[in-house]
Design a protein around this motif. Sequence first.
Motif, PDB file in Angstrom:
ATOM      1  N   ARG A   1       0.830  -1.229   0.000  1.00 20.78           N
ATOM      2  CA  ARG A   1       0.000   0.000   0.000  1.00 20.78           C
ATOM      3  C   ARG A   1       0.852   1.262   0.000  1.00 20.78           C
ATOM      4  NH1 ARG A   1      -4.774  -0.918   4.442  1.00 20.78           N
ATOM      5  NH2 ARG A   1      -5.299  -3.082   3.919  1.00 20.78           N
ATOM      6  N   VAL A   2       2.028   1.192   0.622  1.00 19.43           N
ATOM      7  CA  VAL A   2       2.884   2.383   0.674  1.00 19.43           C
ATOM      8  C   VAL A   2       3.928   2.360  -0.436  1.00 19.43           C
ATOM      9  CG1 VAL A   2       2.520   2.587   3.143  1.00 19.43           C
ATOM     10  CG2 VAL A   2       4.538   1.371   2.314  1.00 19.43           C
ATOM     11  N   GLY A   3       3.896   1.295  -1.278  1.00 16.71           N
ATOM     12  CA  GLY A   3       4.781   1.255  -2.434  1.00 16.71           C
ATOM     13  C   GLY A   3       5.966   0.328  -2.324  1.00 16.71           C
ATOM     14  N   LEU A   4       6.046  -0.491  -1.269  1.00 13.06           N
ATOM     15  CA  LEU A   4       7.186  -1.388  -1.101  1.00 13.06           C
ATOM     16  C   LEU A   4       6.972  -2.695  -1.855  1.00 13.06           C
ATOM     17  CD1 LEU A   4       8.002  -0.961   2.701  1.00 13.06           C
ATOM     18  CD2 LEU A   4       9.327  -0.094   0.758  1.00 13.06           C
ATOM     19  N   ARG A   5       8.074  -3.220  -2.401  1.00  5.93           N
ATOM     20  CA  ARG A   5       8.041  -4.493  -3.108  1.00  5.93           C
ATOM     21  C   ARG A   5       9.222  -5.354  -2.664  1.00  5.93           C
ATOM     22  NH1 ARG A   5       7.611  -2.593  -9.413  1.00  5.93           N
ATOM     23  NH2 ARG A   5       5.758  -1.241  -9.261  1.00  5.93           N
ATOM     24  N   LYS A   6       9.103  -6.647  -2.947  1.00  6.47           N
ATOM     25  CA  LYS A   6      10.228  -7.549  -2.699  1.00  6.47           C
ATOM     26  C   LYS A   6      11.429  -7.097  -3.507  1.00  6.47           C
ATOM     27  CE  LYS A   6      11.636 -12.400  -3.092  1.00  6.47           C
ATOM     28  NZ  LYS A   6      11.215 -13.778  -3.450  1.00  6.47           N
ATOM     29  N   GLY A   7      12.586  -7.043  -2.870  1.00  4.38           N
ATOM     30  CA  GLY A   7      13.806  -6.629  -3.549  1.00  4.38           C
ATOM     31  C   GLY A   7      14.155  -5.165  -3.377  1.00  4.38           C
ATOM     32  N   ASP A   8      13.254  -4.378  -2.794  1.00  4.29           N
ATOM     33  CA  ASP A   8      13.546  -2.964  -2.542  1.00  4.29           C
ATOM     34  C   ASP A   8      14.602  -2.830  -1.443  1.00  4.29           C
ATOM     35  OD1 ASP A   8      11.737  -2.140  -4.425  1.00  4.29           O
ATOM     36  OD2 ASP A   8      10.171  -1.587  -3.001  1.00  4.29           O
ATOM     37  N   LEU A   9      15.559  -1.958  -1.674  1.00  3.47           N
ATOM     38  CA  LEU A   9      16.536  -1.625  -0.633  1.00  3.47           C
ATOM     39  C   LEU A   9      16.021  -0.414   0.133  1.00  3.47           C
ATOM     40  CD1 LEU A   9      19.817  -1.919  -2.725  1.00  3.47           C
ATOM     41  CD2 LEU A   9      19.046  -3.504  -0.956  1.00  3.47           C
TER      42      LEU A   9
END
Length: 458
Positions: free
Chosen positions: A407-415
């Motif tokens: 919902r806040v824009g985070l995805r798997k692989g984000d640093l």
Amino acid sequence: MRYVLMILALMAGSALAQQVPQSAAQMQLSFVPLVKEATPAVVNIYAKIMSAPRRTPLQSDPFFERFFRDPFSERPRVQNSLGSGVILSEDGIVVSNYHVVGMATEIRVVLNDRREYSAQVLLGDAEADLAILKIDADTPLPFLELRDSETVEVGELALAIGNPFGVGQTVSSGIVSGLARSGAGGGNSGLGYFIQTDAPINPGNSGGALIDMQGRLVGINTSILTRSGGSNGIGFAIPADLVAAFVAQARAGEVTFARPWAGISGQPVDSDMAGPLGLDRPVGIIVSGLHPASPFLDAGLEVGDIITHVGGATVHTPNEMIYRMSVAGLGRSTAVRFRRDGVDKDVDVGLIAAPDDPPREETVLGARSILPELRIARVNPAIISELNLPLEAAGVVVLDAGRFGPRVGLRKGDLILAVNAVEVSHPSDLEALFGGEVRRFEIVIQRGDRRSLLRFRV
């Protein structure tokens, strides 16, 4: 005079003339003996895959899910997968494509003589698109021998054996039309190193055998590049040498394929770069980055060096280099030739797995956190390899965004680099920053080679 010239040409090319039918009897020669010998070791594979139910974003929302709940859409769906496989040993080791059996919950292997067995996956790897299976039979099974991939040459006759469209075992003929095709397979391009053939390959041929005229396994058919969707395209097979590396790890008890880690970044040398680099032709990979833990750095390589050979073979792309390292196997070393300042140098590079050091400190944020269920870890070489992160990646990475992270824009692989202008270096930093009384947040993330700022309030 014309006939005299023809006779002289035939005499001069006696080796070629021996391959050309010279009589009606020779014209009756066929692939029949070879097919009879090889087909018993090629199997049909039927797999059932339980796929997760489809959910819309509103179904994942705590408030709206009660309005959009559909009992039928929430049931797992059964998908049937059809493909081929090759028996590699009399005790029932079978190789196929990962996309055929990798996610299967039930696998049925049918032999050419209609015997059926259930099978289990010993080792699978989506990137290489290979899977090693095991079937238990009461009697020794027919199998194919693996051919050394380095001995395969363009122009050799080849047969593709498989189960296209589920119509039953089928054999098609062609030649080996190319070697070292890197990244050409599309889709699951695997390690990006293929044998190319013009032998017709159709859906269902995946996992089947590409054999030579001695009945040895040259490669595992995996994909076709075609405009029409039919078999009139270019087929690609995974080389037998890589299959052998998979079998060795499966027999050693591994469940996932452990490939050597290079710890370098680089790009192929093209025609525009060759001249300024002192090369007479485009060859090799120019090193643009080295991780501090890289075995290449330990062997003495530097940024700007040009890697031209790995394991005695010329390399032109990073995929070729990784293939050569994977075939050599972990725990060994391989010969590497590189050029520096116009001088060729030879070194031995140790083949190691990506170090899981420093400890990844994997953490799941608790229910009192601003983003509960967010799973994070500290970046190390093993994480970089698993998630295909930039070589210079550091800090904290998202392993699972959880229920609220997207919902806040985070995805798997984000640093996650910083939160509210505070640098994040360890998972414990993030736990503290997300566990306080602050209600406004600014998160600096890196996704690939791009940085972004996420703003939200709770």
